[in-house]
Write a protein that holds these residues in place. Structure first.
Motif, PDB file in Angstrom:
ATOM      1  N   SER A  87       0.881  -1.086  -0.021  1.00  0.00           N
ATOM      2  CA  SER A  87      -0.100   0.068   0.046  1.00  0.00           C
ATOM      3  C   SER A  87       0.922   1.149   0.031  1.00  0.00           C
ATOM      4  O   SER A  87       1.935   1.262   0.637  1.00  0.00           O
ATOM      5  CB  SER A  87      -0.912   0.023   1.206  1.00  0.00           C
ATOM      6  OG  SER A  87      -1.829   1.140   1.102  1.00  0.00           O
ATOM      7  N   THR A  88       0.382   2.310  -0.799  1.00  0.00           N
ATOM      8  CA  THR A  88       1.011   3.465  -0.587  1.00  0.00           C
ATOM      9  C   THR A  88       0.402   4.401   0.397  1.00  0.00           C
ATOM     10  O   THR A  88       0.746   5.555   0.518  1.00  0.00           O
ATOM     11  CB  THR A  88       0.950   4.299  -2.193  1.00  0.00           C
ATOM     12  OG1 THR A  88      -0.181   4.323  -2.553  1.00  0.00           O
ATOM     13  CG2 THR A  88       2.160   3.376  -3.066  1.00  0.00           C
ATOM     14  N   LEU A  89      -0.934   4.099   0.627  1.00  0.00           N
ATOM     15  CA  LEU A  89      -1.648   4.841   1.502  1.00  0.00           C
ATOM     16  C   LEU A  89      -1.502   4.484   3.056  1.00  0.00           C
ATOM     17  O   LEU A  89      -1.305   5.349   3.956  1.00  0.00           O
ATOM     18  CB  LEU A  89      -3.147   4.753   1.152  1.00  0.00           C
ATOM     19  CG  LEU A  89      -4.074   5.500   2.205  1.00  0.00           C
ATOM     20  CD1 LEU A  89      -3.814   6.899   2.075  1.00  0.00           C
ATOM     21  CD2 LEU A  89      -5.543   5.150   2.006  1.00  0.00           C
TER      22      LEU A  89
ATOM     23  N   CYS B 135     -10.308  -4.786   4.304  1.00  0.00           N
ATOM     24  CA  CYS B 135     -10.783  -4.729   2.676  1.00  0.00           C
ATOM     25  C   CYS B 135     -12.077  -5.348   2.583  1.00  0.00           C
ATOM     26  O   CYS B 135     -12.300  -6.402   2.579  1.00  0.00           O
ATOM     27  CB  CYS B 135      -9.700  -5.369   1.742  1.00  0.00           C
ATOM     28  SG  CYS B 135      -7.936  -4.891   1.879  1.00  0.00           S
TER      29      CYS B 135
ATOM     30  N   GLY C  76     -10.324  -0.617   3.378  1.00  0.00           N
ATOM     31  CA  GLY C  76      -9.457  -0.488   2.427  1.00  0.00           C
ATOM     32  C   GLY C  76     -10.029  -1.001   0.934  1.00  0.00           C
ATOM     33  O   GLY C  76     -11.032  -1.772   1.102  1.00  0.00           O
ATOM     34  N   THR C  77      -9.812  -0.496  -0.265  1.00  0.00           N
ATOM     35  CA  THR C  77      -9.985  -1.274  -1.247  1.00  0.00           C
ATOM     36  C   THR C  77      -8.914  -1.846  -1.909  1.00  0.00           C
ATOM     37  O   THR C  77      -7.856  -1.356  -2.049  1.00  0.00           O
ATOM     38  CB  THR C  77     -10.528  -0.129  -2.360  1.00  0.00           C
ATOM     39  OG1 THR C  77     -11.673   0.784  -2.008  1.00  0.00           O
ATOM     40  CG2 THR C  77     -10.845  -0.653  -3.680  1.00  0.00           C
ATOM     41  N   CYS C  78      -9.031  -2.996  -2.152  1.00  0.00           N
ATOM     42  CA  CYS C  78      -8.044  -4.020  -2.546  1.00  0.00           C
ATOM     43  C   CYS C  78      -8.017  -4.122  -4.247  1.00  0.00           C
ATOM     44  O   CYS C  78      -9.109  -4.612  -4.871  1.00  0.00           O
ATOM     45  CB  CYS C  78      -8.156  -5.306  -2.107  1.00  0.00           C
ATOM     46  SG  CYS C  78      -6.803  -6.370  -2.105  1.00  0.00           S
TER      47      CYS C  78
ATOM     48  N   HIS D 102       3.290   1.339  -7.709  1.00  0.00           N
ATOM     49  CA  HIS D 102       1.849   1.688  -7.609  1.00  0.00           C
ATOM     50  C   HIS D 102       1.542   3.133  -7.864  1.00  0.00           C
ATOM     51  O   HIS D 102       2.110   3.871  -6.964  1.00  0.00           O
ATOM     52  CB  HIS D 102       1.234   0.962  -6.069  1.00  0.00           C
ATOM     53  CG  HIS D 102      -0.301   1.352  -6.055  1.00  0.00           C
ATOM     54  ND1 HIS D 102      -1.113   1.051  -6.776  1.00  0.00           N
ATOM     55  CD2 HIS D 102      -0.635   2.427  -4.976  1.00  0.00           C
ATOM     56  CE1 HIS D 102      -2.446   1.460  -6.315  1.00  0.00           C
ATOM     57  NE2 HIS D 102      -2.091   2.119  -5.374  1.00  0.00           N
TER      58      HIS D 102
ATOM     59  N   THR E 222      -5.176   5.329  -8.181  1.00  0.00           N
ATOM     60  CA  THR E 222      -5.819   6.046  -7.188  1.00  0.00           C
ATOM     61  C   THR E 222      -7.183   5.207  -6.683  1.00  0.00           C
ATOM     62  O   THR E 222      -7.919   5.564  -5.692  1.00  0.00           O
ATOM     63  CB  THR E 222      -6.184   7.436  -7.324  1.00  0.00           C
ATOM     64  OG1 THR E 222      -6.930   7.797  -8.474  1.00  0.00           O
ATOM     65  CG2 THR E 222      -4.995   8.197  -7.487  1.00  0.00           C
ATOM     66  N   GLU E 223      -7.627   4.268  -7.703  1.00  0.00           N
ATOM     67  CA  GLU E 223      -8.704   3.697  -7.582  1.00  0.00           C
ATOM     68  C   GLU E 223      -9.031   2.565  -6.277  1.00  0.00           C
ATOM     69  O   GLU E 223      -9.871   2.310  -6.016  1.00  0.00           O
ATOM     70  CB  GLU E 223      -9.394   3.062  -8.801  1.00  0.00           C
ATOM     71  CG  GLU E 223      -9.719   3.849  -9.843  1.00  0.00           C
ATOM     72  CD  GLU E 223      -8.963   3.889 -11.000  1.00  0.00           C
ATOM     73  OE1 GLU E 223      -9.138   4.408 -12.064  1.00  0.00           O
ATOM     74  OE2 GLU E 223      -7.439   3.672 -10.893  1.00  0.00           O
ATOM     75  N   TYR E 224      -7.749   2.110  -6.034  1.00  0.00           N
ATOM     76  CA  TYR E 224      -7.517   1.150  -4.911  1.00  0.00           C
ATOM     77  C   TYR E 224      -6.196   1.752  -4.129  1.00  0.00           C
ATOM     78  O   TYR E 224      -5.386   2.127  -4.588  1.00  0.00           O
ATOM     79  CB  TYR E 224      -7.451  -0.146  -5.447  1.00  0.00           C
ATOM     80  CG  TYR E 224      -6.273  -0.637  -6.295  1.00  0.00           C
ATOM     81  CD1 TYR E 224      -5.123  -0.825  -6.311  1.00  0.00           C
ATOM     82  CD2 TYR E 224      -6.687  -0.273  -7.928  1.00  0.00           C
ATOM     83  CE1 TYR E 224      -4.055  -1.145  -7.069  1.00  0.00           C
ATOM     84  CE2 TYR E 224      -5.649  -0.538  -8.776  1.00  0.00           C
ATOM     85  CZ  TYR E 224      -4.448  -0.917  -8.346  1.00  0.00           C
ATOM     86  OH  TYR E 224      -3.392  -1.120  -9.379  1.00  0.00           O
ATOM     87  N   ASN E 225      -6.250   1.202  -2.628  1.00  0.00           N
ATOM     88  CA  ASN E 225      -5.124   1.631  -1.840  1.00  0.00           C
ATOM     89  C   ASN E 225      -4.432   0.397  -1.259  1.00  0.00           C
ATOM     90  O   ASN E 225      -3.599   0.785  -0.461  1.00  0.00           O
ATOM     91  CB  ASN E 225      -5.779   2.542  -1.003  1.00  0.00           C
ATOM     92  CG  ASN E 225      -6.831   2.036  -0.382  1.00  0.00           C
ATOM     93  OD1 ASN E 225      -7.106   0.893  -0.062  1.00  0.00           O
ATOM     94  ND2 ASN E 225      -7.787   3.054   0.035  1.00  0.00           N
TER      95      ASN E 225
END
Length: 193
Positions: free
Chosen positions: A67-69, A78, A119-121, A131, A134-137
């Motif tokens: 993850s970058t977030l 998730c 989270g959105t996987c 990565h 932006t649609e997933y974190n």
């Protein structure tokens, strides 16, 4: 095998699903568990066999992710999933959507644990090291397939990912270190320690 209680609901036949033994070590040996191997095809095949064999009343996917977030060492719940490598937009289809499939491009299926960030996987058959989406974190290689099967079979699904790396050019080294800490943090997040 042991039962578990989550969100005041008791599950008699939980099935724990990991991609690799390294993500579980031996901390989940008292529970019914399977190791699928890497990728969406392996995950789909092994989970389908396990559902037929064990008839679980909940599927719990645990494992590592990038993850970058979220911070390394954090456990993220998730509850939304995309196929990050499904892109037929050149033919006019929505990004992440399988052409002619009933499912939406973002699969919204999964239990939430109040104390964990959601989270959105983004699942795909590659280890992501750049990565920028932006649609997933959260980035993994199996969760979308597992969530889709759980939804089709109408089995409750919980997906917890231990953030082992930043899905960047240090991802390989970070994952090799992070995977050693994942099982303990995942088990603690479930209140099983």
């Amino acid at each position: 095998m042991k039962k578990i209680t989550l969100k005041k609901s008791e599950f008699q036949r939980p099935l724990f699903v990991f991609a690799m033994k390294e993500e579980a070590v031996n901390l989940f040996d008292d529970y019914q568990l399977i190791f699928t191997g890497l990728g969406k095809i392996n995950a789909s095949y092994e989970l389908t066999k396990a559902i037929a064999k064990y008839a679980p009343d909940i599927i719990i996917n645990l494992g590592t992710a990038g993850s970058t977030l979220f911070n390394r060492g954090e456990v993220v719940c998730c509850n939304q999933f995309v196929q990050r490598d499904m892109d037929v937009s050149a033919l006019g289809f929505e990004k992440f959507k399988t052409p002619f499939a009933k499912e939406e491009s973002i699969l919204k299926y999964g239990l939430e644990l109040d104390e964990l960030n959601l989270g959105t996987c983004g699942t795909g058959d590659s280890f992501e090291t750049e990565h920028r989406n932006t649609e997933y974190n959260v980035v993994d290689m199996e969760a979308y397939a597992l969530a889709a099967i759980a939804q089709r079979e109408q089995i409750p699904f919980l997906c917890l990912k231990y953030i082992s790396d930043g899905a960047d050019d240090n991802a390989v080294d970070d994952w090799n270190e992070g995977v050693k800490k994942a099982a303990k943090a995942l088990k603690s997040s479930l209140g099983l320690d």
